[in-house]
Design a protein around this motif. Structure first.
Motif, PDB file in Angstrom:
ATOM      1  N   CYS A 184      21.317  21.880  50.220  1.00 42.73           N
ATOM      2  CA  CYS A 184      22.728  21.829  49.819  1.00 42.73           C
ATOM      3  C   CYS A 184      22.881  22.178  48.338  1.00 42.73           C
ATOM      4  N   ALA A 185      22.093  21.506  47.498  1.00 38.21           N
ATOM      5  CA  ALA A 185      22.177  21.769  46.068  1.00 38.21           C
ATOM      6  C   ALA A 185      21.770  23.202  45.759  1.00 38.21           C
ATOM      7  N   PHE A 186      20.760  23.680  46.449  1.00 36.61           N
ATOM      8  CA  PHE A 186      20.280  25.048  46.238  1.00 36.61           C
ATOM      9  C   PHE A 186      21.359  26.066  46.593  1.00 36.61           C
ATOM     10  N   ALA A 187      22.004  25.902  47.751  1.00 38.54           N
ATOM     11  CA  ALA A 187      23.066  26.817  48.156  1.00 38.54           C
ATOM     12  C   ALA A 187      24.239  26.753  47.189  1.00 38.54           C
ATOM     13  N   ALA A 188      24.560  25.541  46.716  1.00 39.10           N
ATOM     14  CA  ALA A 188      25.661  25.396  45.768  1.00 39.10           C
ATOM     15  C   ALA A 188      25.356  26.109  44.459  1.00 39.10           C
ATOM     16  N   VAL A 189      24.123  25.952  43.955  1.00 36.33           N
ATOM     17  CA  VAL A 189      23.741  26.614  42.703  1.00 36.33           C
ATOM     18  C   VAL A 189      23.807  28.124  42.867  1.00 36.33           C
ATOM     19  N   CYS A 190      23.278  28.631  43.980  1.00 36.81           N
ATOM     20  CA  CYS A 190      23.325  30.073  44.227  1.00 36.81           C
ATOM     21  C   CYS A 190      24.758  30.572  44.262  1.00 36.81           C
ATOM     22  N   SER A 191      25.645  29.790  44.875  1.00 37.36           N
ATOM     23  CA  SER A 191      27.043  30.197  44.980  1.00 37.36           C
ATOM     24  C   SER A 191      27.714  30.226  43.612  1.00 37.36           C
ATOM     25  N   VAL A 192      27.397  29.245  42.774  1.00 37.75           N
ATOM     26  CA  VAL A 192      27.974  29.216  41.427  1.00 37.75           C
ATOM     27  C   VAL A 192      27.452  30.397  40.613  1.00 37.75           C
ATOM     28  N   VAL A 193      26.167  30.730  40.762  1.00 36.61           N
ATOM     29  CA  VAL A 193      25.611  31.889  40.064  1.00 36.61           C
ATOM     30  C   VAL A 193      26.328  33.161  40.512  1.00 36.61           C
ATOM     31  N   LEU A 194      26.586  33.279  41.811  1.00 38.85           N
ATOM     32  CA  LEU A 194      27.314  34.453  42.307  1.00 38.85           C
ATOM     33  C   LEU A 194      28.750  34.471  41.797  1.00 38.85           C
ATOM     34  N   LEU A 195      29.368  33.300  41.659  1.00 35.15           N
ATOM     35  CA  LEU A 195      30.725  33.249  41.103  1.00 35.15           C
ATOM     36  C   LEU A 195      30.720  33.770  39.674  1.00 35.15           C
ATOM     37  N   GLY A 196      29.729  33.330  38.873  1.00 34.47           N
ATOM     38  CA  GLY A 196      29.618  33.848  37.517  1.00 34.47           C
ATOM     39  C   GLY A 196      29.359  35.344  37.502  1.00 34.47           C
ATOM     40  N   TRP A 197      28.554  35.808  38.455  1.00 30.22           N
ATOM     41  CA  TRP A 197      28.261  37.245  38.551  1.00 30.22           C
ATOM     42  C   TRP A 197      29.520  38.044  38.843  1.00 30.22           C
ATOM     43  N   THR A 198      30.355  37.563  39.763  1.00 29.44           N
ATOM     44  CA  THR A 198      31.592  38.291  40.068  1.00 29.44           C
ATOM     45  C   THR A 198      32.535  38.305  38.882  1.00 29.44           C
ATOM     46  N   ARG A 199      32.529  37.259  38.076  1.00 26.55           N
ATOM     47  CA  ARG A 199      33.407  37.205  36.904  1.00 26.55           C
ATOM     48  C   ARG A 199      32.985  38.210  35.838  1.00 26.55           C
ATOM     49  N   ARG A 200      31.706  38.579  35.853  1.00 25.91           N
ATOM     50  CA  ARG A 200      31.218  39.534  34.848  1.00 25.91           C
ATOM     51  C   ARG A 200      31.280  40.977  35.326  1.00 25.91           C
ATOM     52  N   ARG A 201      31.600  41.190  36.595  1.00 26.21           N
ATOM     53  CA  ARG A 201      31.649  42.551  37.112  1.00 26.21           C
ATOM     54  C   ARG A 201      32.887  43.269  36.593  1.00 26.21           C
ATOM     55  N   PRO A 202      32.825  44.598  36.415  1.00 28.89           N
ATOM     56  CA  PRO A 202      34.009  45.339  35.982  1.00 28.89           C
ATOM     57  C   PRO A 202      35.085  45.292  37.059  1.00 28.89           C
ATOM     58  N   GLY A 203      36.270  44.862  36.687  1.00 32.23           N
ATOM     59  CA  GLY A 203      37.358  44.748  37.664  1.00 32.23           C
ATOM     60  C   GLY A 203      38.156  46.028  37.778  1.00 32.23           C
ATOM     61  N   THR A 204      38.980  46.062  38.792  1.00 40.91           N
ATOM     62  CA  THR A 204      39.875  47.202  38.959  1.00 40.91           C
ATOM     63  C   THR A 204      41.114  46.958  38.117  1.00 40.91           C
ATOM     64  N   ARG A 205      41.522  47.965  37.441  1.00 39.40           N
ATOM     65  CA  ARG A 205      42.704  47.838  36.595  1.00 39.40           C
ATOM     66  C   ARG A 205      43.864  48.598  37.190  1.00 39.40           C
ATOM     67  N   ARG A 206      45.011  47.970  37.126  1.00 37.76           N
ATOM     68  CA  ARG A 206      46.202  48.603  37.650  1.00 37.76           C
ATOM     69  C   ARG A 206      46.648  49.710  36.708  1.00 37.76           C
ATOM     70  N   PRO A 207      46.952  50.918  37.216  1.00 41.43           N
ATOM     71  CA  PRO A 207      47.388  52.003  36.341  1.00 41.43           C
ATOM     72  C   PRO A 207      48.624  51.614  35.565  1.00 41.43           C
ATOM     73  N   ALA A 208      48.662  52.038  34.316  1.00 42.60           N
ATOM     74  CA  ALA A 208      49.827  51.724  33.488  1.00 42.60           C
ATOM     75  C   ALA A 208      51.057  52.450  34.010  1.00 42.60           C
ATOM     76  N   GLY A 209      52.161  51.754  34.103  1.00 46.39           N
ATOM     77  CA  GLY A 209      53.392  52.364  34.600  1.00 46.39           C
ATOM     78  C   GLY A 209      54.050  53.232  33.545  1.00 46.39           C
ATOM     79  N   ARG A 210      54.832  54.139  34.002  1.00 46.72           N
ATOM     80  CA  ARG A 210      55.556  55.012  33.081  1.00 46.72           C
ATOM     81  C   ARG A 210      56.922  54.433  32.814  1.00 46.72           C
ATOM     82  N   SER A 211      57.346  54.513  31.590  1.00 46.00           N
ATOM     83  CA  SER A 211      58.679  54.017  31.241  1.00 46.00           C
ATOM     84  C   SER A 211      59.667  55.152  31.342  1.00 46.00           C
TER      85      SER A 211
END
Length: 212
Positions: A184-211
């Protein structure tokens, strides 16, 4: 595995919540298989809580637990790592992926042709399935899962691979003494590490709108 049905259920629900948070982070589509891994680990824990309550046996929950633990993870992890890894690391990841494909196929065949049973052993659940050449299958399984993470070329995934290797060894040692499993603790630690990994991944950015 945890030490009771309640512990498995609570841990599973928490890990599923971490999985939802991983997937909620907008990012690259090729990161999704690994980002979804905590959902699979959490579901695995919840399924095991059902096995605890039924006193073990060879019912559908036991089979589902074995399918996730054996052939599915052996293939899911190296495929997910291959999708998410930097381009320069993909050639060397062909080896753990090939090990995962072969191991997953052998494990799936064994589960399809032999019964799998679970029984309560002290504070842990033990699972039994007739596997041909178990040493080779264990080597292939570890090469596919731990090996792919360690060869990924991504710092976060390499850390996850190291934790996986240490956690697997500790879980086996404690299981053999029929003491409280660290799964249980092992799976939880792995999941938290993956959560941190997803937070560091480059995200998709919404294209800037035209005024105007």
């Amino acid at each position: 595995m945890c030490w009771s049905a309640t512990a498995d259920l609570v841990a599973g629900a928490g890990i599923v919540a971490v999985g939802v948070a991983c997937l909620a982070r907008p990012g690259r589509a090729r990161d999704l298989p690994l980002a979804a891994l905590p959902l699979l680990l959490g579901a695995h824990q919840i399924i095991e809580s059902v096995i605890w309550r039924s006193g073990g046996g060879s019912g559908p929950a036991t089979v589902a637990w074995a399918v996730i633990a054996l052939p599915l993870l052996a293939l899911w992890v190296p495929l997910g790592v291959l999708c998410a890894a930097p381009e320069g690391a993909r050639r060397r990841l062909a080896v753990p992926l090939a090990a995962g494909i072969a191991t997953s196929a052998a494990l799936a065949y064994s589960l399809a042709t032999h019964p799998v049973t679970a029984d309560i052993r002290g504070r842990t659940l033990g699972y039994a399935v007739d596997l041909p050449h178990p040493e080779l299958l264990v080597a292939g399984y570890l090469s596919a899962t731990v090996g792919s993470l360690l060869l990924s070329g991504d710092r976060g995934l390499v850390l996850l691979g190291a934790l996986t290797a240490v956690g697997a060894a500790v879980c086996v040692a404690l299981w053999r003494t029929e003491f409280i499993s660290t799964w249980c603790a092992f799976a939880a630690v792995c999941s938290v590490v993956l959560l941190g990994w997803t937070r560091r991944r480059p995200g998709t950015r919404r294209p800037a709108g035209r005024s105007g």
